[in-house]
Scaffold this motif. Structure first.
Motif, PDB file in Angstrom:
ATOM      1  N   GLY A  40       0.737  -1.246   0.000  1.00 56.87           N
ATOM      2  CA  GLY A  40       0.000   0.000   0.000  1.00 56.87           C
ATOM      3  C   GLY A  40       0.773   1.307   0.000  1.00 56.87           C
ATOM      4  N   ASN A  41       0.609   2.030   1.083  1.00 57.35           N
ATOM      5  CA  ASN A  41       1.188   3.375   1.129  1.00 57.35           C
ATOM      6  C   ASN A  41       2.710   3.333   1.084  1.00 57.35           C
ATOM      7  N   LYS A  42       3.305   2.222   1.503  1.00 55.12           N
ATOM      8  CA  LYS A  42       4.773   2.141   1.477  1.00 55.12           C
ATOM      9  C   LYS A  42       5.273   2.171   0.031  1.00 55.12           C
ATOM     10  N   TRP A  43       4.516   1.554  -0.848  1.00 57.29           N
ATOM     11  CA  TRP A  43       4.863   1.554  -2.272  1.00 57.29           C
ATOM     12  C   TRP A  43       4.950   2.997  -2.778  1.00 57.29           C
ATOM     13  N   PHE A  44       3.912   3.782  -2.463  1.00 57.48           N
ATOM     14  CA  PHE A  44       3.887   5.178  -2.920  1.00 57.48           C
ATOM     15  C   PHE A  44       5.014   5.993  -2.293  1.00 57.48           C
ATOM     16  N   LYS A  45       5.274   5.767  -1.000  1.00 61.48           N
ATOM     17  CA  LYS A  45       6.316   6.563  -0.331  1.00 61.48           C
ATOM     18  C   LYS A  45       7.716   6.204  -0.832  1.00 61.48           C
ATOM     19  N   LEU A  46       7.871   4.977  -1.315  1.00 63.03           N
ATOM     20  CA  LEU A  46       9.204   4.549  -1.775  1.00 63.03           C
ATOM     21  C   LEU A  46       9.441   4.856  -3.250  1.00 63.03           C
ATOM     22  N   SER A  69       8.472  -3.347  11.837  1.00 62.88           N
ATOM     23  CA  SER A  69       8.184  -2.241  10.924  1.00 62.88           C
ATOM     24  C   SER A  69       7.755  -2.680   9.517  1.00 62.88           C
ATOM     25  N   ASN A  70       6.557  -2.255   9.118  1.00 63.63           N
ATOM     26  CA  ASN A  70       6.099  -2.510   7.746  1.00 63.63           C
ATOM     27  C   ASN A  70       7.002  -1.801   6.743  1.00 63.63           C
ATOM     28  N   HIS A  71       7.471  -0.631   7.136  1.00 61.35           N
ATOM     29  CA  HIS A  71       8.316   0.163   6.236  1.00 61.35           C
ATOM     30  C   HIS A  71       9.633  -0.551   5.925  1.00 61.35           C
ATOM     31  N   VAL A 172      -7.651   7.981   6.368  1.00 65.14           N
ATOM     32  CA  VAL A 172      -6.407   7.213   6.290  1.00 65.14           C
ATOM     33  C   VAL A 172      -5.824   7.047   7.697  1.00 65.14           C
ATOM     34  N   ALA A 173      -5.151   5.928   7.924  1.00 63.25           N
ATOM     35  CA  ALA A 173      -4.492   5.684   9.212  1.00 63.25           C
ATOM     36  C   ALA A 173      -3.159   6.425   9.237  1.00 63.25           C
ATOM     37  N   ILE A 174      -2.735   6.797  10.445  1.00 62.20           N
ATOM     38  CA  ILE A 174      -1.535   7.637  10.584  1.00 62.20           C
ATOM     39  C   ILE A 174      -0.481   7.004  11.483  1.00 62.20           C
ATOM     40  N   GLY A 175       0.769   6.978  10.974  1.00 59.92           N
ATOM     41  CA  GLY A 175       1.927   6.643  11.800  1.00 59.92           C
ATOM     42  C   GLY A 175       2.781   7.898  11.905  1.00 59.92           C
ATOM     43  N   THR A 176       3.663   8.097  10.904  1.00 61.02           N
ATOM     44  CA  THR A 176       4.397   9.360  10.849  1.00 61.02           C
ATOM     45  C   THR A 176       3.508  10.487  10.309  1.00 61.02           C
ATOM     46  N   GLY A 177       2.490  10.099   9.538  1.00 60.02           N
ATOM     47  CA  GLY A 177       1.613  11.091   8.919  1.00 60.02           C
ATOM     48  C   GLY A 177       2.070  11.514   7.532  1.00 60.02           C
ATOM     49  N   THR A 178       3.131  10.918   7.033  1.00 61.88           N
ATOM     50  CA  THR A 178       3.617  11.270   5.690  1.00 61.88           C
ATOM     51  C   THR A 178       2.540  10.991   4.647  1.00 61.88           C
ATOM     52  N   THR A 179       1.879   9.833   4.793  1.00 66.13           N
ATOM     53  CA  THR A 179       0.833   9.464   3.837  1.00 66.13           C
ATOM     54  C   THR A 179      -0.323  10.459   3.907  1.00 66.13           C
ATOM     55  N   PHE A 180      -0.758  10.748   5.127  1.00 63.28           N
ATOM     56  CA  PHE A 180      -1.866  11.689   5.342  1.00 63.28           C
ATOM     57  C   PHE A 180      -1.548  13.054   4.720  1.00 63.28           C
ATOM     58  N   VAL A 255      -2.597  -3.030  13.331  1.00 61.64           N
ATOM     59  CA  VAL A 255      -1.824  -1.862  13.797  1.00 61.64           C
ATOM     60  C   VAL A 255      -2.420  -0.543  13.270  1.00 61.64           C
ATOM     61  N   TYR A 256      -2.880  -0.562  12.036  1.00 60.81           N
ATOM     62  CA  TYR A 256      -3.325   0.693  11.421  1.00 60.81           C
ATOM     63  C   TYR A 256      -4.783   0.654  10.925  1.00 60.81           C
ATOM     64  N   THR A 257      -5.016  -0.156   9.887  1.00 60.99           N
ATOM     65  CA  THR A 257      -6.314  -0.046   9.202  1.00 60.99           C
ATOM     66  C   THR A 257      -7.480  -0.525  10.067  1.00 60.99           C
ATOM     67  N   HIS A 283      -7.287   1.720   2.231  1.00 63.64           N
ATOM     68  CA  HIS A 283      -6.649   0.534   2.817  1.00 63.64           C
ATOM     69  C   HIS A 283      -5.165   0.590   2.486  1.00 63.64           C
ATOM     70  N   THR A 284      -4.371   0.972   3.486  1.00 61.40           N
ATOM     71  CA  THR A 284      -2.946   1.201   3.259  1.00 61.40           C
ATOM     72  C   THR A 284      -2.110  -0.071   3.320  1.00 61.40           C
ATOM     73  N   GLY A 285      -2.735  -1.200   3.646  1.00 60.11           N
ATOM     74  CA  GLY A 285      -1.981  -2.473   3.622  1.00 60.11           C
ATOM     75  C   GLY A 285      -1.493  -2.890   4.991  1.00 60.11           C
ATOM     76  N   GLY A 286      -0.196  -3.172   5.086  1.00 55.87           N
ATOM     77  CA  GLY A 286       0.391  -3.520   6.379  1.00 55.87           C
ATOM     78  C   GLY A 286       0.067  -4.907   6.878  1.00 55.87           C
ATOM     79  N   LEU A 287      -0.401  -5.775   5.980  1.00 54.41           N
ATOM     80  CA  LEU A 287      -0.921  -7.064   6.444  1.00 54.41           C
ATOM     81  C   LEU A 287       0.146  -7.996   6.996  1.00 54.41           C
TER      82      LEU A 287
HETATM   83  C1  LIG Z   1       3.070   2.547   7.714  1.00 55.46           C
HETATM   84  C2  LIG Z   1       1.595   2.441   7.646  1.00 55.46           C
HETATM   85  C3  LIG Z   1       0.755   3.543   7.874  1.00 55.46           C
HETATM   86  C4  LIG Z   1       1.282   4.881   8.329  1.00 55.46           C
HETATM   87  O1  LIG Z   1       1.862   5.615   7.329  1.00 55.46           O
HETATM   88  P1  LIG Z   1       2.510   7.037   7.666  1.00 55.46           P
HETATM   89  O2  LIG Z   1       2.805   7.625   6.359  1.00 55.46           O
HETATM   90  O3  LIG Z   1       3.764   6.763   8.462  1.00 55.46           O
HETATM   91  O4  LIG Z   1       1.543   7.801   8.485  1.00 55.46           O
HETATM   92  C5  LIG Z   1      -0.610   3.374   7.728  1.00 55.46           C
HETATM   93  N1  LIG Z   1      -1.128   2.174   7.393  1.00 55.46           N
HETATM   94  C6  LIG Z   1      -0.366   1.092   7.194  1.00 55.46           C
HETATM   95  C7  LIG Z   1      -1.013  -0.182   6.873  1.00 55.46           C
HETATM   96  C8  LIG Z   1       1.018   1.187   7.306  1.00 55.46           C
HETATM   97  O5  LIG Z   1       1.770   0.086   7.132  1.00 55.46           O
END
Ligand SMILES: *Cc1c(COP(=O)(O)O)cnc(C)c1O
Length: 303
Positions: A40-46, A69-71, A172-180, A255-257, A283-287
């Protein structure tokens, strides 16, 4: 090197009596399904980080993360796919004693792991620390924890283009908030975005976000759905994940979704969302993060 955007991102409608009574339409944007390994979102951030790394002549992606760490897992998989080496700087020497499933996965993708103390890990953004890393890994492109850099933000912005035109609210779910923040930067004017922090004390994010998001954007945080803190869970959350799967055949990560979806349904029941709202939950993934609770889940867990 150019990495193409995916053209097959599904939008799954969620049919549920609790939504129907308020005439709320909810769907899930399935960016979790882009790639079986880089979720999910990790693909876009990378994506732009890899392009920038290759452009700068680097042969290695170096990044940071905890033992779950999913990242870290996503970076390991993405580097392998792009033909780059990968180095993971892992928080805590204890993590070395017995590797978590996440770290084993990182190794299987060829990532070299380097374990540092929790104290040193706190300095990971300090100038001296980064300079020492650059010295040790001169051919590495350094991606901060969570992909939280300019390229990560720009990559997440592209997610906004996949939001359905008629949606009023995206979540959207937030960790660092980069995706948000990235999505907020690309958000069409007629929409609002709600973020669900997966961490407990999330107030500090508001100031950071106010600097990264233009004032014209309609954004808001729902901070009550952290379940005690990052990666913390209880029976109610796990029951929710299982019921959601049985009803909608969509796996959520705990953890997130899961926290975001729990929050949406809670807000619907508390009538905190206007009737007839059209919502899209991303759905940002993280499964892969579900590996640690796989015995409690009614669906198979895979990366
Ligand atoms: C890492 C992750 C997030 C958080 O992303 P940030 O850009 O760090 O806020 C949200 N959802 C899932 C499933 C993730 O793996």
């Amino acid at each position: 090197m150019v990495i193409d955007l995916p053209d097959n991102i599904a939008l799954d409608p969620i049919q549920d009596e609790r939504l129907a009574v308020r005439q709320i339409q909810l769907s899930m944007l399935r960016i979790d399904a882009i790639d079986p390994e880089i979720s999910g979102n990790k693909w876009f951030k990378l994506r732009y980080n890899i392009e920038a790394a290759v452009g700068a002549g680097a042969d290695t992606l170096l990044t940071f993360g905890g033992a779950y760490s999913n990242h870290l897992a996503a970076t390991a998989a993405a580097a392998q796919k792009a033909g780059l080496k990968a180095v993971g700087i892992v928080r805590g020497h204890h993590a070395q004693q017995q590797l978590t499933p996440t770290l084993r996965q990182c190794k299987s993708y060829g990532m070299a792991l380097s374990f540092i103390s929790r104290e040193s890990y706190k300095e990971k953004r300090d100038e001296g620390f980064v300079a020492a890393l650059k010295n040790e890994y001169p051919n590495a492109w350094i991606v901060p924890e969570g992909g939280d850099n300019e390229q990560g933000l720009l990559g997440a912005k592209d997610i906004a283009a996949y939001l359905p035109e008629d949606a009023d609210i995206a979540t959207v779910a937030i960790g660092t908030g980069t995706t948000f923040c990235g999505i907020a930067n690309g958000l069409p004017e007629d929409k609002k975005i709600i973020g669900f922090p997966a961490i407990k004390d999330s107030d500090y994010l508001k100031g950071i976000f106010a600097e990264k998001i233009p004032p014209s954007v309609n954004w808001h945080l729902e901070q009550a759905y952290h379940f005690g803190g990052f990666a913390k869970k209880n029976e109610a959350l796990i029951t929710f994940v299982n019921q959601f799967y049985l009803q909608h055949h969509i796996p959520l990560d705990h953890v997130y979704t899961a926290k975001m979806m729990y929050g949406i349904f809670d807000m619907v029941q508390q009538e905190k969302l206007p009737e007839k709202t059209k919502m899209v939950a991303i759905h940002t993934g993280g499964l892969q993060g579900n590996t640690s609770i796989k015995n409690k889940l009614v669906f198979p867990v895979c990366g």
